[in-house]
Design a protein around this motif. Structure first.
Motif, short mmCIF file in Angstrom:
data_model
loop_
_atom_site.label_atom_id
_atom_site.label_comp_id
_atom_site.label_asym_id
_atom_site.label_seq_id
_atom_site.Cartn_x
_atom_site.Cartn_y
_atom_site.Cartn_z
N ARG A 195 0.84 -1.20 0.00
CA ARG A 195 0.00 0.00 0.00
C ARG A 195 0.87 1.26 0.00
O ARG A 195 0.57 2.23 -0.71
CB ARG A 195 -0.94 -0.01 1.20
CG ARG A 195 -2.03 -1.07 1.14
CD ARG A 195 -2.85 -1.06 2.42
NE ARG A 195 -3.58 0.18 2.57
CZ ARG A 195 -4.86 0.35 2.22
NH1 ARG A 195 -5.55 -0.65 1.70
NH2 ARG A 195 -5.44 1.51 2.40
N ALA A 196 1.95 1.25 0.77
CA ALA A 196 2.83 2.42 0.83
C ALA A 196 3.51 2.66 -0.51
O ALA A 196 3.63 3.80 -0.97
CB ALA A 196 3.88 2.23 1.92
N ALA A 197 3.94 1.58 -1.16
CA ALA A 197 4.62 1.71 -2.45
C ALA A 197 3.66 2.19 -3.53
O ALA A 197 3.95 3.12 -4.28
CB ALA A 197 5.25 0.39 -2.85
N VAL A 198 2.50 1.56 -3.60
CA VAL A 198 1.54 1.88 -4.65
C VAL A 198 1.01 3.30 -4.52
O VAL A 198 0.72 3.97 -5.51
CB VAL A 198 0.38 0.85 -4.62
CG1 VAL A 198 -0.80 1.33 -5.46
CG2 VAL A 198 0.87 -0.50 -5.12
N VAL B 298 5.22 0.72 -14.94
CA VAL B 298 5.31 1.71 -13.86
C VAL B 298 6.11 1.14 -12.69
O VAL B 298 6.96 1.81 -12.11
CB VAL B 298 3.90 2.13 -13.40
CG1 VAL B 298 4.00 3.09 -12.21
CG2 VAL B 298 3.14 2.80 -14.54
N LEU B 299 5.85 -0.13 -12.37
CA LEU B 299 6.59 -0.76 -11.28
C LEU B 299 8.06 -0.91 -11.62
O LEU B 299 8.94 -0.66 -10.79
CB LEU B 299 5.99 -2.13 -10.96
CG LEU B 299 4.86 -2.18 -9.92
CD1 LEU B 299 3.67 -1.34 -10.37
CD2 LEU B 299 4.43 -3.62 -9.67
N GLU C 253 4.99 -9.73 -21.04
CA GLU C 253 4.70 -8.36 -20.63
C GLU C 253 5.62 -7.89 -19.50
O GLU C 253 6.01 -6.72 -19.44
CB GLU C 253 3.24 -8.23 -20.21
CG GLU C 253 2.26 -8.31 -21.37
CD GLU C 253 2.48 -7.17 -22.36
OE1 GLU C 253 2.05 -6.04 -22.08
OE2 GLU C 253 3.11 -7.41 -23.41
N TYR C 254 5.99 -8.79 -18.62
CA TYR C 254 6.96 -8.49 -17.56
C TYR C 254 8.30 -8.09 -18.19
O TYR C 254 8.93 -7.11 -17.77
CB TYR C 254 7.11 -9.74 -16.71
CG TYR C 254 7.98 -9.66 -15.48
CD1 TYR C 254 7.49 -9.13 -14.29
CD2 TYR C 254 9.27 -10.19 -15.48
CE1 TYR C 254 8.28 -9.10 -13.14
CE2 TYR C 254 10.06 -10.17 -14.34
CZ TYR C 254 9.56 -9.62 -13.18
OH TYR C 254 10.34 -9.60 -12.05
N SER C 255 8.69 -8.82 -19.22
CA SER C 255 9.93 -8.51 -19.92
C SER C 255 9.81 -7.18 -20.67
O SER C 255 10.72 -6.34 -20.62
CB SER C 255 10.28 -9.63 -20.90
OG SER C 255 10.43 -10.87 -20.23
N ARG C 256 8.70 -6.99 -21.37
CA ARG C 256 8.50 -5.75 -22.13
C ARG C 256 8.56 -4.54 -21.20
O ARG C 256 9.16 -3.50 -21.53
CB ARG C 256 7.16 -5.77 -22.86
CG ARG C 256 6.90 -4.49 -23.65
CD ARG C 256 5.69 -4.64 -24.56
NE ARG C 256 4.43 -4.62 -23.86
CZ ARG C 256 3.73 -3.52 -23.60
NH1 ARG C 256 4.21 -2.33 -23.94
NH2 ARG C 256 2.57 -3.59 -22.98
N ALA C 257 7.98 -4.67 -20.02
CA ALA C 257 7.97 -3.57 -19.07
C ALA C 257 9.39 -3.18 -18.67
O ALA C 257 9.71 -1.99 -18.49
CB ALA C 257 7.16 -3.95 -17.84
#
Length: 418
Positions: free
Chosen positions: A38-41, A102-103, A395-399
């Motif tokens: 929650r703090a990170a997001v 974003v992450l 998608e994890y890789s693309r990010a």
């Protein structure tokens, strides 16, 4: 059709995937994970729908369907648990790549710095059986590349190139189309061959055969090629494609570990294979290349890279990618490649050439094509969980590339004068 054991086709055969962590320790770690998440997001440009509330500053949307499961997995297994909770459907994101981008852009700072010092006490180390040693390397490669040639044919372009393409600046500005992917893959290969000086009469070693495209193009230039792989499936199809192209007399496709290569070569090329070597064996990998390279020879390598500080921080971490996609894999930094070659070889690296934005687009096109072929993937014997796993992987890789956290470079080496 190539037959593969059922547990290689179905991600839900992974032990424990559908068992939600429970017990007092899991409850405590889940509460900690909930607070940290929650703090990170709350500081990110995303929108996370959690228990009737929206957290974040607005942006790509994540919907957490089963919060108890999500935080239990995140608390026990950190990023592995984050990925596993996507596989089980505990959360979703319509724009998965956008959310993960974003992450990825804040990867180094998502966890507060004081807690990062406790990393070694929390994260899991890679299992010994996944170390990319001589004994384990073929099993690690088979885990991914021997899944099914037919699977890869469903989402790759006709060259069957499973690495970053090279799009022009104008293509990147206009957003490349799938119709442009084949030529962009060819541009990548031709540039690498140019950098290695491959031409008429060149004795070429390729470490990591893929499905034979680079070897075919090198033979077309007049080179004689020895290309090595540890994938039985890749060897079979590469031989077929090379024979169909009319170059069986110029290209030898061997099932061989790089450590056991003998001979002398005018040029050595390798496309996105160093990622499978493991950081413990980078000196061996480059020393082998140095040993077989003829005087005046050249080396050209395409390598996925990460920032040097993150490489140092994560090199003993078992990741979701390791567990589900590439066991034993680890990404180098450009700096460490330069350091290793200077310390252990006579090879010297020229200025790196970055393809990072091209890889983000390559992965986008692969994922779009893969999702469009979902029914055909299922017809091959893979299941719905595998579909989610592969989509998350792409998608994890693309990010990583879209955010700039990851990059990919073509690196050229010449031998230092003695």
């Amino acid at each position: 059709m190539t037959q593969v054991a059922p547990d290689r086709r179905a991600a839900n055969h992974w032990p424990g995937l559908h068992a939600v962590p429970s017990g007092p320790r899991a409850a405590v770690s889940a509460r900690v994970a909930r607070g940290l998440f929650r703090a990170a997001v709350s500081q990110l440009d995303v929108s996370v729908l959690l228990e009737g509330r929206t957290i974040g500053r607005g942006g790509p949307v994540m919907v957490i369907h089963r919060p108890e499961e999500f935080f239990a997995r995140l608390g026990r297994d950190q990023l592995i648990g984050f990925g596993e909770s996507y596989l089980t459907g505990a959360w979703d994101a319509e724009d998965l790549g956008g959310f993960l981008e974003v992450l990825a852009a804040r990867m180094a700072t998502l966890v507060p710095e004081p807690l990062q010092r406790l990393r070694r006490l929390v994260v899991r180390r890679p299992p010994a059986e996944e170390l990319s040693s001589d004994a384990n390397a073929q099993g690690n490669i088979a885990h991914h590349y021997d899944l099914s040639n037919e699977l890869f044919e469903l989402f790759l372009d006709p060259t069957l190139s499973y690495s970053s393409a090279l799009f022009s600046a104008s293509q990147l500005a206009a957003r490349p189309t799938v119709e442009e992917l084949e030529d962009a893959q060819g541009a990548k290969v031709e540039r690498l061959l140019d950098q290695a000086g491959v031409g008429e009469g060149t004795r070429l070693l390729e470490i990591g055969s893929g499905w034979g495209e680079l070897a075919i193009r090198a033979a077309r230039r007049g080179a004689t090629v020895r290309t090595i792989t540890l994938s039985v499936e890749q060897q079979r199809l590469a031989r077929e494609r090379i024979g169909a192209a009319g170059f069986a007399d110029r290209v030898e496709v061997e099932l061989r570990d790089y450590r056991h290569v003998e001979g002398t070569f005018d040029a050595v090329v390798s496309v996105e294979m160093i990622e499978a070597v493991g950081w413990q064996y980078w000196p061996t990998y480059f020393a082998t290349i140095d040993r077989v390279l003829a005087p005046g020879g050249r080396v050209a390598i395409q390598a996925i890279t990460m920032p040097h500080d993150r490489m140092l921080a994560t090199r003993n971490t078992w990741t979701w990618i390791n567990k589900y996609i590439f066991p034993g894999g680890f990404l180098p930094s450009v700096q460490v490649i330069d350091e290793v070659t200077r310390e252990h070889t006579t090879l010297r690296m020229a200025a790196p050439f970055s393809l990072g934005p091209s890889y983000a687009e390559t992965l986008r096109l692969w994922d779009e094509t893969f999702l469009a072929a979902s029914e055909k993937v299922l017809a091959l014997g893979f299941d719905e969980t595998f579909l989610r796993m592969w989509h998350f992987y792409l998608e994890y890789s693309r990010a990583g590339f879209a955010s700039g956290y990851l990059d990919v470079h073509q690196l050229t080496f010449t031998r230092e004068s003695r």
